[in-house]
Design a protein around this motif. Structure first.
Motif, short mmCIF file in Angstrom:
data_model
loop_
_atom_site.label_atom_id
_atom_site.label_comp_id
_atom_site.label_asym_id
_atom_site.label_seq_id
_atom_site.Cartn_x
_atom_site.Cartn_y
_atom_site.Cartn_z
N ILE A 1 0.82 -1.22 0.00
CA ILE A 1 0.00 0.00 0.00
C ILE A 1 0.85 1.26 0.00
N GLY A 2 2.15 1.10 0.04
CA GLY A 2 3.07 2.24 0.03
C GLY A 2 4.49 1.73 0.01
N VAL A 3 5.42 2.64 0.03
CA VAL A 3 6.83 2.25 0.03
C VAL A 3 7.13 1.47 1.31
N ASP A 4 7.49 0.20 1.15
CA ASP A 4 7.84 -0.67 2.28
C ASP A 4 6.70 -0.87 3.27
N THR A 5 5.46 -0.58 2.89
CA THR A 5 4.31 -0.74 3.78
C THR A 5 3.29 -1.66 3.13
N TYR A 6 2.83 -2.63 3.89
CA TYR A 6 1.90 -3.63 3.39
C TYR A 6 0.69 -3.74 4.31
N GLN A 7 -0.47 -4.04 3.71
CA GLN A 7 -1.73 -4.26 4.45
C GLN A 7 -1.90 -5.76 4.62
N LEU A 8 -2.24 -6.20 5.82
CA LEU A 8 -2.48 -7.61 6.10
C LEU A 8 -3.95 -7.92 5.88
N ILE A 9 -4.24 -9.00 5.24
CA ILE A 9 -5.58 -9.54 4.96
C ILE A 9 -6.59 -8.47 4.54
N ASN A 10 -6.16 -7.60 3.65
CA ASN A 10 -7.04 -6.56 3.08
C ASN A 10 -7.66 -5.65 4.14
N GLY A 11 -7.03 -5.54 5.30
CA GLY A 11 -7.55 -4.68 6.35
C GLY A 11 -8.62 -5.32 7.20
N ASP A 12 -8.98 -6.58 6.89
CA ASP A 12 -9.99 -7.28 7.67
C ASP A 12 -9.51 -7.48 9.11
N SER A 13 -10.45 -7.78 9.99
CA SER A 13 -10.09 -7.93 11.40
C SER A 13 -9.44 -9.28 11.68
N LEU A 14 -8.57 -9.25 12.66
CA LEU A 14 -7.89 -10.45 13.15
C LEU A 14 -8.33 -10.62 14.60
N ALA A 15 -9.02 -11.72 14.87
CA ALA A 15 -9.60 -11.97 16.19
C ALA A 15 -8.50 -12.18 17.24
N PRO A 16 -8.86 -12.06 18.51
CA PRO A 16 -7.89 -12.30 19.57
C PRO A 16 -7.28 -13.70 19.46
N GLY A 17 -5.96 -13.77 19.48
CA GLY A 17 -5.28 -15.06 19.38
C GLY A 17 -5.19 -15.62 17.98
N ALA A 18 -5.86 -15.00 17.02
CA ALA A 18 -5.84 -15.50 15.64
C ALA A 18 -4.52 -15.14 14.98
N PHE A 19 -4.19 -15.88 13.94
CA PHE A 19 -2.93 -15.64 13.24
C PHE A 19 -3.11 -15.80 11.75
N VAL A 20 -2.16 -15.22 11.01
CA VAL A 20 -2.10 -15.33 9.56
C VAL A 20 -0.71 -15.84 9.22
N LYS A 21 -0.64 -16.82 8.31
CA LYS A 21 0.65 -17.37 7.89
C LYS A 21 0.87 -17.08 6.41
N PHE A 22 2.11 -16.79 6.06
CA PHE A 22 2.49 -16.73 4.66
C PHE A 22 3.96 -17.07 4.54
N SER A 23 4.38 -17.41 3.33
CA SER A 23 5.76 -17.76 3.06
C SER A 23 6.29 -16.90 1.92
N TYR A 24 7.58 -16.66 1.94
CA TYR A 24 8.24 -15.97 0.84
C TYR A 24 9.65 -16.53 0.72
N ALA A 25 10.28 -16.29 -0.40
CA ALA A 25 11.63 -16.81 -0.63
C ALA A 25 12.55 -15.68 -1.06
N TRP A 26 13.64 -15.53 -0.30
CA TRP A 26 14.66 -14.53 -0.61
C TRP A 26 15.95 -14.94 0.09
N ASP A 27 17.05 -14.28 -0.25
CA ASP A 27 18.36 -14.66 0.30
C ASP A 27 18.41 -14.62 1.82
#
Length: 124
Positions: free
Chosen positions: A83-109
């Protein structure tokens, strides 16, 4: 009479706070853990990221600071969108419940520095 009313207000507020009813979450309640998966994608090590809401209330509009973030493995825009320089939005701004988590993977050096930048506390 005003002194009694003021005293009652203080007692009620203290009671609400002590029972956890007046909770305000901040981006400090967003925990981010990055670990190496052991896989290699296009010659780059893969990194697993888990973003967890550690607050008692839900949080929305979670923004992450990902300075210099790069990947050869696509990350779904429904999970992480720039959404900007070096800034990212998690899950399209949707709510994350207490204790809930989001996982993702990426590959870089090397692992990117991914930090919570902002969030919106949802009253609970």
């Amino acid at each position: 009479m005003a002194t009694i009313a003021n005293s009652l207000i203080v007692i009620v507020l203290f009671s609400l706070i002590s029972h956890g009813l007046c909770v305000t979450c901040t981006n400090k309640n967003i925990q981010i853990v990055t670990t190496r998966s052991g896989k290699v994608v296009h010659g780059k090590p893969e990194w697993n990221v888990v973003v967890t809401n550690t607050c008692k209330c839900s949080q929305a509009m979670i923004k992450l600071s990902c300075k210099g973030f790069q990947t050869v493995e696509p990350v779904s825009s429904s999970i992480l969108s720039e959404i900007g320089v070096d800034t990212y939005q998690l899950i399209n701004g949707d709510s994350l419940a207490p204790g809930a988590f989001v996982k993702f993977s990426y590959a870089w050096d090397s692992p990117s520095s991914i930090l919570p930048a902002d969030s919106l506390s949802i009253p609970c």
